[in-house]
Write an enzyme that holds these catalytic residues in place. Structure first.
Site, mmCIF file in Angstrom:
data_model
loop_
_atom_site.group_PDB
_atom_site.id
_atom_site.type_symbol
_atom_site.label_atom_id
_atom_site.label_comp_id
_atom_site.label_asym_id
_atom_site.label_seq_id
_atom_site.Cartn_x
_atom_site.Cartn_y
_atom_site.Cartn_z
ATOM 1 N N THR A 32 0.907 -0.996 -0.010
ATOM 2 C CA THR A 32 -0.036 -0.039 -0.026
ATOM 3 C C THR A 32 0.720 1.300 -0.074
ATOM 4 O O THR A 32 2.040 1.414 0.406
ATOM 5 C CB THR A 32 -1.009 0.108 1.114
ATOM 6 O OG1 THR A 32 -0.042 0.365 2.475
ATOM 7 C CG2 THR A 32 -1.527 -1.284 1.470
ATOM 8 N N ASP A 56 -4.728 5.503 2.436
ATOM 9 C CA ASP A 56 -4.328 6.703 3.465
ATOM 10 C C ASP A 56 -4.579 5.909 4.802
ATOM 11 O O ASP A 56 -5.575 5.625 5.070
ATOM 12 C CB ASP A 56 -5.326 7.743 3.239
ATOM 13 C CG ASP A 56 -5.093 8.664 4.276
ATOM 14 O OD1 ASP A 56 -4.237 8.661 5.251
ATOM 15 O OD2 ASP A 56 -5.623 9.938 4.276
ATOM 16 N N ASN A 83 4.800 0.686 8.340
ATOM 17 C CA ASN A 83 6.087 1.611 7.958
ATOM 18 C C ASN A 83 5.465 3.267 7.529
ATOM 19 O O ASN A 83 6.335 3.963 7.980
ATOM 20 C CB ASN A 83 6.650 0.821 6.893
ATOM 21 C CG ASN A 83 7.674 1.953 6.173
ATOM 22 O OD1 ASN A 83 8.751 2.173 6.897
ATOM 23 N ND2 ASN A 83 7.496 2.364 4.962
ATOM 24 N N SER A 134 8.925 2.368 14.655
ATOM 25 C CA SER A 134 9.039 3.376 15.570
ATOM 26 C C SER A 134 10.111 4.268 15.175
ATOM 27 O O SER A 134 10.473 4.388 14.124
ATOM 28 C CB SER A 134 8.838 2.841 17.008
ATOM 29 O OG SER A 134 8.880 3.986 18.048
ATOM 30 N N TYR A 148 6.256 14.056 15.746
ATOM 31 C CA TYR A 148 6.863 12.897 15.310
ATOM 32 C C TYR A 148 7.275 12.034 16.228
ATOM 33 O O TYR A 148 6.932 10.810 16.418
ATOM 34 C CB TYR A 148 8.187 12.980 14.354
ATOM 35 C CG TYR A 148 8.634 12.014 13.932
ATOM 36 C CD1 TYR A 148 8.216 11.312 12.762
ATOM 37 C CD2 TYR A 148 9.816 11.281 14.241
ATOM 38 C CE1 TYR A 148 8.637 10.070 12.221
ATOM 39 C CE2 TYR A 148 10.533 10.357 13.982
ATOM 40 C CZ TYR A 148 9.951 9.572 12.936
ATOM 41 O OH TYR A 148 10.456 8.456 12.363
ATOM 42 N N LYS A 152 5.814 8.353 17.938
ATOM 43 C CA LYS A 152 6.497 7.358 17.669
ATOM 44 C C LYS A 152 6.670 6.871 19.316
ATOM 45 O O LYS A 152 7.060 5.687 19.440
ATOM 46 C CB LYS A 152 8.044 7.627 17.154
ATOM 47 C CG LYS A 152 7.896 7.919 15.821
ATOM 48 C CD LYS A 152 7.409 6.843 14.755
ATOM 49 C CE LYS A 152 7.496 6.970 13.451
ATOM 50 N NZ LYS A 152 6.951 5.855 12.607
ATOM 51 N N ILE A 181 18.314 6.648 8.707
ATOM 52 C CA ILE A 181 18.186 5.549 7.565
ATOM 53 C C ILE A 181 18.522 6.478 6.160
ATOM 54 O O ILE A 181 17.608 7.518 6.139
ATOM 55 C CB ILE A 181 16.873 4.806 7.556
ATOM 56 C CG1 ILE A 181 16.981 3.969 8.863
ATOM 57 C CG2 ILE A 181 17.052 3.723 6.549
ATOM 58 C CD1 ILE A 181 17.900 3.203 9.135
ATOM 59 N N THR A 183 17.077 6.968 3.610
ATOM 60 C CA THR A 183 15.816 7.202 2.844
ATOM 61 C C THR A 183 15.687 8.754 2.556
ATOM 62 O O THR A 183 16.397 9.626 2.629
ATOM 63 C CB THR A 183 14.693 6.718 3.618
ATOM 64 O OG1 THR A 183 14.515 7.176 4.732
ATOM 65 C CG2 THR A 183 15.109 5.116 3.956
#
Length: 286
Positions: A32, A56, A83, A134, A148, A152, A181, A183
């Site tokens: 998704t 969503d 995720n 998390s 954020y 988490k 990470i 990303t």
């Protein structure tokens, strides 16, 4: 035996790396994302193994429909990887109420919505893994990421309680708490900072200066994280939280040292609120 996975936020980062690995190893996948166009290449390469669904994660009825689709297409659901998430760096005072709520809704209630949808069928199967992404920042907090970090922290606490609830009937739950990470997280987080009030220059301003040019140099490898996640899906004895990344371990160690020192300093005050007579504390359930 191959498993069926449901991964949110599959179009990038840890989600995409895990989706690629899962399919390459012959597993089935419901992938998704808000925009599944970025996943069409996966669908072409693994058409028999993958179902793409726009989602969503803040939409609870849509989450239930995704789980229903997994059952209709593959007959079971073995691994849920929550995720999907993002951060926007900004002082709390300068974050609008709507933006703050949107960040909480995606990062925390997205996990809640998918877990609520998947758990009944895993309970009936008496098996399943719920793996929630998390953040190591849930352990220590960071200036500029109040929404954020709050979300988490909630994910890690939610997962710890959930793991104890579902363990007796064969379902496992774990929160992954990674460091930085490689990303697009840093790039997205830095892309929404408003002009700072001068009082926030020593904190959020410092974070912005430290992370300038950081995107693309983060120490964490999303492909290696994906391998760990895949291996966790094959294990029964899991910790409630798992920290990933040497940078995360270092910052958590620093934070734990500060907390331990503070706890020792305030120990007498902490104990001063008990009744004078001895009492028996509640046991900690495994």
């Amino acid at each position: 035996m191959s498993k069926t996975w449901l991964i949110t936020g599959s179009a990038s980062g840890i989600g995409l790396s895990t989706a690629e690995l899962v399919l390459a190893r012959g597993e089935n996948l419901v992938a998704t994302a808000r925009n599944v166009d970025r996943l069409l290449n996966l669908a072409r390469r693994y058409s028999q193994q993958v179902e793409l669904i726009e989602l969503d994660v803040t939409d609870a009825p849509a989450a239930r429909r995704v789980v229903d689709t997994a059952m209709e297409r593959f007959g079971r659901l073995d691994v849920l990887l929550n995720n999907a998430g993002y951060a926007h760096l900004s002082p709390f005072e300068q974050v609008s109420e709507d933006d703050f709520k949107a960040e909480i809704d995606t990062n925390f209630y997205g996990v809640v919505n998918l877990t609520r949808a998947a758990l009944p069928l895993m309970r009936r199967q008496k098996s399943g893994h719920i793996i929630n992404i998390s953040s190591s920042s849930a352990r220590f907090g960071s200036p500029g990421s109040t929404a954020y970090t709050a979300a988490k922290w909630a994910v890690s606490g939610f997962t710890a309680s959930l793991a104890k609830e579902v363990k007796p009937f064969g379902v496992k739950a774990i929160a992954i708490e990674p460091g930085s990470i490689r990303t697009n997280w840093t790039r997205v987080a830095r892309g929404h900072v408003p002009p700072l009030l001068p009082e926030y220059e020593p904190t959020i301003g410092a974070i912005m200066r430290i992370t300038e040019g950081y995107a693309g140099t983060e120490p964490g490898d999303p492909d290696k994280v994906a391998v760990v996640i895949f291996d966790l899906s094959r294990q029964d004895d899991l910790p409630e939280q798992l920290v990933l990344g040497s940078d995360a371990l270092g910052r958590i160690a620093q934070s734990d040292a500060v907390r331990s020192a503070a706890a020792l300093y305030w120990d007498k005050i902490s104990r001063s609120t008990d009744f004078d007579e001895p009492t028996t504390p509640l046991p900690l359930l495994d």
